[in-house]
Design a protein around this motif. Structure first.
Motif: not given
Length: 166
Positions: A80-82, A85-86
């Motif tokens: 997932s994008k989040n 990113l993390f």
């Protein structure tokens, strides 16, 4: 009198040199001219130390590469994008600090992190395949920021002060 001379010569130097870059940069294909002002700010915040100009520049260029790498990783990982990113920011941020501190004689870590933020701000909404010359334009603006705007303004101001004091 010295404070007034410093203020006025700095004002003239800032009023003259950075706008020249702003006007000329698009004519040489650089659309990221304002990056130079940010990079000059980091150079000045470091105390206008000419001896550190190269390692500040290397830090910025590392940050530019880091932004490209981050964009590539974020497009490639299938999570997932989040989460992506993390993970990307966690790993690359930690590595930047470790590498920068190990190589502190050659790399100024704050400029690396700032350069990375600049790159992500400008390129973050683009797909990796559409970057084209943008990372190179950012790199040129970073170099110009340290050496022309940062060092140049400082040297120009000092020259003006010498002329005035004669």
């Amino acid at each position: 009198m010295n404070k007034k001379v410093n203020m006025l010569t700095l004002a003239l130097s800032i009023a003259l040199l950075p706008p020249l870059w702003a006007v000329l940069s698009p004519y040489i294909g650089i659309t990221t001219g304002s990056v130079a002002l940010i990079c000059a700010g980091v150079y000045v915040a470091n105390g206008n130390k000419l001896a550190d100009a190269s390692k500040i520049t290397i830090g910025f260029l590392c940050g530019d590469v880091w932004a490209i790498l981050a964009l590539f990783i974020m497009e490639t990982l299938p999570f997932s994008k989040n989460i992506v990113l993390f993970i990307t920011l966690f790993v690359l941020g930690g590595l930047a600090v470790i590498i920068g501190e190990i190589g502190h004689k050659f790399i100024y870590t704050p400029s690396w992190l700032c350069g990375w933020a600049i790159g992500l701000t400008i390129m973050g909404s683009m797909s990796f395949s559409k970057l084209h010359s943008l990372p190179l334009q950012i790199a040129v603006s970073m170099i110009v920021g340290v050496f022309y705007v940062g060092v140049g303004v400082d040297l120009f101001q000092k020259a003006l002060i010498r002329i005035i004091k004669k």
